[in-house]
Design a protein around this motif. Structure first.
Motif, mmCIF file in Angstrom:
data_model
loop_
_atom_site.group_PDB
_atom_site.id
_atom_site.type_symbol
_atom_site.label_atom_id
_atom_site.label_comp_id
_atom_site.label_asym_id
_atom_site.label_seq_id
_atom_site.Cartn_x
_atom_site.Cartn_y
_atom_site.Cartn_z
ATOM 1 N N THR A 186 55.478 -51.724 -79.399
ATOM 2 C CA THR A 186 54.517 -51.305 -78.366
ATOM 3 C C THR A 186 54.808 -52.130 -77.137
ATOM 4 N N ASN A 233 56.065 -49.927 -73.292
ATOM 5 C CA ASN A 233 55.800 -50.120 -72.148
ATOM 6 C C ASN A 233 56.893 -50.447 -71.230
ATOM 7 N N GLY A 261 47.897 -51.256 -78.736
ATOM 8 C CA GLY A 261 47.631 -50.448 -77.419
ATOM 9 C C GLY A 261 46.452 -50.389 -77.013
ATOM 10 N N LEU A 262 45.379 -50.090 -77.822
ATOM 11 C CA LEU A 262 43.981 -50.053 -77.302
ATOM 12 C C LEU A 262 43.568 -51.429 -76.711
ATOM 13 N N LEU A 265 45.117 -51.249 -73.280
ATOM 14 C CA LEU A 265 44.519 -50.686 -72.141
ATOM 15 C C LEU A 265 43.357 -51.360 -71.857
ATOM 16 N N TRP A 266 42.418 -51.846 -72.661
ATOM 17 C CA TRP A 266 41.165 -52.459 -72.399
ATOM 18 C C TRP A 266 41.447 -53.629 -71.581
ATOM 19 N N GLU A 278 42.962 -52.147 -68.062
ATOM 20 C CA GLU A 278 42.522 -51.006 -67.356
ATOM 21 C C GLU A 278 41.100 -50.675 -68.055
ATOM 22 N N GLY A 279 40.335 -51.555 -68.504
ATOM 23 C CA GLY A 279 39.212 -51.509 -69.384
ATOM 24 C C GLY A 279 38.042 -50.942 -68.331
ATOM 25 N N VAL A 328 38.735 -47.358 -67.269
ATOM 26 C CA VAL A 328 38.464 -46.403 -68.404
ATOM 27 C C VAL A 328 36.856 -46.112 -68.602
ATOM 28 N N PHE A 363 38.409 -42.042 -70.897
ATOM 29 C CA PHE A 363 39.469 -42.510 -71.606
ATOM 30 C C PHE A 363 40.667 -41.408 -71.206
ATOM 31 N N TYR A 405 44.847 -37.519 -67.453
ATOM 32 C CA TYR A 405 45.799 -36.724 -68.399
ATOM 33 C C TYR A 405 46.216 -35.310 -67.723
#
Length: 329
Positions: free
Chosen positions: A59, A63, A182-183, A186-187, A190-191, A194, A199, A203
């Motif tokens: 992971t 990145n 990864g989650l 992300l939180w 960029e919590g 998001v 989410f 994209y």
């Protein structure tokens, strides 16, 4: 503790075998698969936790690759990233007590020299580059990514060879940890964004293309491992460097100069030499026989030809390192 049958097999192995038995009912297959995953992932949790280390590293590596490609031209990144072969070889020697031939050590030296030449060209201002790119940060990210790739790949290989779990089970365990990590990342980073935008905000079709390409590339690794050998993988790596360079010239105005061409050529040659099987390495290293003397492999007239030697494709002798997880590219 996992239940063990009279034949020494665990419940997970028994369930797995029955789930994959041809002709079994579809409902039974699903039920057996669920039981197998529960036994292999949750009941044998100590075995599952071993995969947390390479999953975390993979992971982090993914990145770092985005940081590197954001600060380096695509062609320079593609060439420099081949340092993962060097780091994987070194970790294989240190952690698996694997021996390398002299030709492989020479190829690793050529690889390092080629990457150094490419980085010297980059540091010398080889062509225009975007103002927001930082070559130093890109190089540091590539080196860290190569180190993590080498360690995680060898660690994963050691786990595979030290247990009876299948490659697909290990990849599933890697995927579970990778998704969770990864989650969490992300939180943490960029919590708030998001939660406010959703989410899937951002994209775009290009992002979906990258996601699908990564997924397809990960599955393609399994096909390459199963049907190809190291020589073909070496050619594929060389082709990827050439294609990245051509695409960089066409799309980003990358300037190809003789110094970059020399470094990339050394890297391509090093990848090919390192990928040669042991039999080919011995043939290259051994001196040619005299023209006046008989060839030691010459077959006398009237004798049947010797049986063909079995291919060593896939064995650990011709595989300098085990490729990364199928699910985590």
């Amino acid at each position: 503790m996992a239940a063990v049958g009279v034949d020494g097999s665990t419940a997970a192995e028994t369930v797995s075998a029955s789930a994959l038995e041809p002709g079994a009912a579809t409902t039974g297959n699903v039920k057996h698969l669920v039981l197998f995953l529960h036994e292999a992932v949750l009941v044998q949790y100590v075995d599952t936790l071993k995969l947390a280390v390479p999953s975390l590293i993979y992971t982090l590596q993914n990145n770092l690759q985005y940081v590197a490609i954001s600060n380096l031209p695509a062609a320079t990144f593609q060439v420099t990233y081949q340092l993962k072969i060097l780091t994987t070889a070194l970790f294989s020697v240190l952690m698996l007590n694997r021996s390398l031939s002299r030709l492989q050590w020479v190829s690793l030296l050529l690889l390092f020299t080629g990457v150094a030449i490419v980085q010297a060209q980059q540091a010398g201002g080889g062509g225009p580059r975007p103002l927001d790119q930082n070559p130093g940060a890109g190089l540091a990210a590539v080196v860290a990514s190569c180190l993590s790739s080498g360690f995680a790949g060898v660690y994963f290989e050691k786990i595979l060879k030290g247990s009876s779990g299948s490659v697909w089970l290990r990849n599933l365990q890697l995927g579970l940890f990778g998704t969770a990590l990864g989650l969490v990342g992300l939180w943490w980073a960029e919590g708030t964004a998001v939660a406010r935008r959703g989410f899937f905000f951002g994209y775009t079709p290009a992002v979906w293309g990258v996601v699908l390409n990564q997924a397809f590339g990960g599955l393609l690794v399994a096909v390459v491992v199963k049907y190809a050998d190291n020589i073909l993988k070496g050619f594929a790596t060389s082709l990827s460097i050439v294609l990245s360079t051509v695409a960089s010239i066409r799309l980003f105005g990358f300037h190809l100069d003789p110094l970059f061409a020399l470094g990339a050529g050394l890297v391509i040659g090093a990848v090919y030499l390192y990928s040669l099987p042991r039999g080919a390495i011995k043939a290259i290293a051994s001196p040619s026989t005299s023209a006046s003397g008989p060839c030691i492999h010459q077959q006398p007239p009237g004798q049947p030809p010797p049986p063909p030697q079995l291919s060593s494709r896939g064995d650990h002798i011709t595989e300098p390192f085990l490729p990364k997880s199928v699910l985590v590219k």
